[in-house]
Design a protein around this motif. Structure first.
Motif, PDB file in Angstrom:
ATOM      1  N   ASN A 116      28.470  38.022  27.093  1.00 44.57           N
ATOM      2  CA  ASN A 116      29.600  37.187  26.666  1.00 44.57           C
ATOM      3  C   ASN A 116      29.327  35.706  26.903  1.00 44.57           C
ATOM      4  O   ASN A 116      29.733  34.853  26.108  1.00 44.57           O
ATOM      5  N   LEU A 117      28.657  35.405  28.023  1.00 45.97           N
ATOM      6  CA  LEU A 117      28.338  34.021  28.348  1.00 45.97           C
ATOM      7  C   LEU A 117      27.067  33.542  27.651  1.00 45.97           C
ATOM      8  O   LEU A 117      26.644  32.404  27.834  1.00 45.97           O
ATOM      9  N   PRO A 176      41.434  35.682  25.263  1.00 41.02           N
ATOM     10  CA  PRO A 176      39.962  35.685  25.249  1.00 41.02           C
ATOM     11  C   PRO A 176      39.368  34.431  25.883  1.00 41.02           C
ATOM     12  O   PRO A 176      38.338  34.488  26.556  1.00 41.02           O
ATOM     13  N   GLN A 177      40.027  33.290  25.667  1.00 39.36           N
ATOM     14  CA  GLN A 177      39.526  32.032  26.245  1.00 39.36           C
ATOM     15  C   GLN A 177      39.614  32.054  27.761  1.00 39.36           C
ATOM     16  O   GLN A 177      38.672  31.657  28.457  1.00 39.36           O
ATOM     17  N   ALA A 178      40.742  32.528  28.299  1.00 35.91           N
ATOM     18  CA  ALA A 178      40.906  32.597  29.747  1.00 35.91           C
ATOM     19  C   ALA A 178      39.951  33.618  30.350  1.00 35.91           C
ATOM     20  O   ALA A 178      39.430  33.428  31.453  1.00 35.91           O
ATOM     21  N   LYS A 179      39.707  34.711  29.630  1.00 36.52           N
ATOM     22  CA  LYS A 179      38.777  35.738  30.107  1.00 36.52           C
ATOM     23  C   LYS A 179      37.376  35.162  30.230  1.00 36.52           C
ATOM     24  O   LYS A 179      36.653  35.445  31.193  1.00 36.52           O
ATOM     25  N   LEU A 180      36.986  34.331  29.258  1.00 36.59           N
ATOM     26  CA  LEU A 180      35.663  33.713  29.290  1.00 36.59           C
ATOM     27  C   LEU A 180      35.536  32.769  30.489  1.00 36.59           C
ATOM     28  O   LEU A 180      34.507  32.743  31.176  1.00 36.59           O
ATOM     29  N   ARG A 181      36.602  31.983  30.766  1.00 34.52           N
ATOM     30  CA  ARG A 181      36.584  31.087  31.925  1.00 34.52           C
ATOM     31  C   ARG A 181      36.465  31.889  33.220  1.00 34.52           C
ATOM     32  O   ARG A 181      35.777  31.487  34.158  1.00 34.52           O
ATOM     33  N   ALA A 182      37.139  33.053  33.273  1.00 34.08           N
ATOM     34  CA  ALA A 182      37.076  33.903  34.462  1.00 34.08           C
ATOM     35  C   ALA A 182      35.676  34.467  34.645  1.00 34.08           C
ATOM     36  O   ALA A 182      35.172  34.576  35.768  1.00 34.08           O
ATOM     37  N   GLN A 183      35.006  34.806  33.537  1.00 27.71           N
ATOM     38  CA  GLN A 183      33.648  35.346  33.627  1.00 27.71           C
ATOM     39  C   GLN A 183      32.660  34.268  34.065  1.00 27.71           C
ATOM     40  O   GLN A 183      31.685  34.562  34.762  1.00 27.71           O
ATOM     41  N   GLU A 184      32.898  33.013  33.670  1.00 31.99           N
ATOM     42  CA  GLU A 184      32.062  31.915  34.164  1.00 31.99           C
ATOM     43  C   GLU A 184      32.186  31.813  35.680  1.00 31.99           C
ATOM     44  O   GLU A 184      31.194  31.618  36.390  1.00 31.99           O
ATOM     45  N   PHE A 185      33.419  31.951  36.164  1.00 27.49           N
ATOM     46  CA  PHE A 185      33.663  31.922  37.606  1.00 27.49           C
ATOM     47  C   PHE A 185      32.930  33.074  38.289  1.00 27.49           C
ATOM     48  O   PHE A 185      32.282  32.892  39.325  1.00 27.49           O
ATOM     49  N   ASP A 186      33.008  34.266  37.700  1.00 27.11           N
ATOM     50  CA  ASP A 186      32.386  35.447  38.289  1.00 27.11           C
ATOM     51  C   ASP A 186      30.872  35.293  38.380  1.00 27.11           C
ATOM     52  O   ASP A 186      30.255  35.774  39.339  1.00 27.11           O
TER      53      ASP A 186
END
Length: 282
Positions: A167-168, A109-119
């Motif tokens: 999510n963000l 979940p933590q890595a997914k959140l970082r990926a969504q910040e990138f997106d």
């Protein structure tokens, strides 16, 4: 301070700094010397130089570092990918390593959140989608929401984009049950943000090119100026652009009742080499 999770990071250096800070705070026996012995480094100064960003981690020393950190399995591969991402020299290399980071961290979940910040920084439609959601009641009809963007995005993009915004915590429900802007800010690392913003700018330049044929002249404003200048003039133009952007934000904030989302791009770049220091032919 909780023990750092490797999946919460997109920058290997930030992870290392937090990991060493945590170890020092929770162990009286931990030191650079003890870590160096565990990682089989000949000198404890190596890790100190790495933490100061004065020494790169080689393909050999990355495995020694992993041993010292006690990482295994996917976590070890994730750290290796972070190191490769940080030390990549070109944006193409960074993109390849970033895709590997996303793949390795997809179950976290933590890595997914970082990926969504990138997106959010990367995908052109997420910022305008946020504005539409906060100004237009789409009544949870995502097909309708997708049709509001120009060019139209897919139903899947509208749904996943809305998920990223929630999510963000970039949008929130107001007292009347409608969506509104939140005060949340994205804390993406400078490494991922730089790569994503570059892609975002490329996409918006592409949209600007398409707008020449997509919209009537009365619906858009596109102009160009070709000029000769010098470093002093270039700096003055940059200051003028900055002042202009601040005035744009002020006008938008004072102008209530938005009815449409628009994109404003500002570009100033060379179309020739400088001839000042080119030697004259004899």
């Amino acid at each position: 301070m909780n023990k750092p999770s490797i999946y919460a990071y997109t920058d290997s250096l930030e992870y290392l700094k937090d990991w060493f800070e945590y170890q020092k705070a929770h162990s009286d026996y931990f030191s650079f010397a003890s870590f160096s012995r565990k990682a089989s480094f000949k000198s404890r100064s190596f890790i100190q130089l790495v933490l100061k960003d004065e020494r790169k981690i080689s393909s050999k020393s990355v495995f020694q570092m992993i041993s010292g950190l006690g990482l295994q399995g996917k976590e070890a591969h994730f750290f290796e990918a972070l190191v490769d991402f940080r030390q990549a020299k070109t944006n193409e290399e960074k993109s390849l390593h970033w895709q590997k980071i996303r793949k390795l961290g997809k179950s976290s979940p933590q890595a997914k959140l970082r990926a969504q910040e990138f997106d959010f920084f990367k995908e052109w439609y997420l910022a305008p989608l946020r504005e539409v959601v906060c100004n237009y009641n789409f009544e949870d009809n995502f097909a309708n929401l997708a049709s509001m963007l120009v060019p139209r995005i897919t139903l899947s993009q509208a749904q996943s984009g809305f998920e990223i915004l929630t999510n963000l915590k970039l949008i929130q429900k107001s007292e009347n049950g409608l969506w509104e802007h939140s005060n949340q800010h994205i804390q993406a690392s400078s490494l991922t943000q730089s790569l994503a913003v570059r892609q975002f700018q490329k996409e918006n330049n592409r949209l600007a090119e398409q707008s020449l044929d997509r919209f009537k002249r009365t619906e858009r404003n596109i102009s160009t100026i070709t000029l000769g200048t010098n470093p002093v003039g270039f700096q003055a133009l940059n200051e003028l652009i900055k002042e202009f952007q601040e005035n744009v934000v002020k006008i938008v904030e004072e102008n209530e009742g938005a009815e449409q989302v628009m994109q404003l791009n500002v570009q100033l770049f060379p179309v020739s080499k400088s001839w000042k220091n080119i030697p004259k032919e004899k």
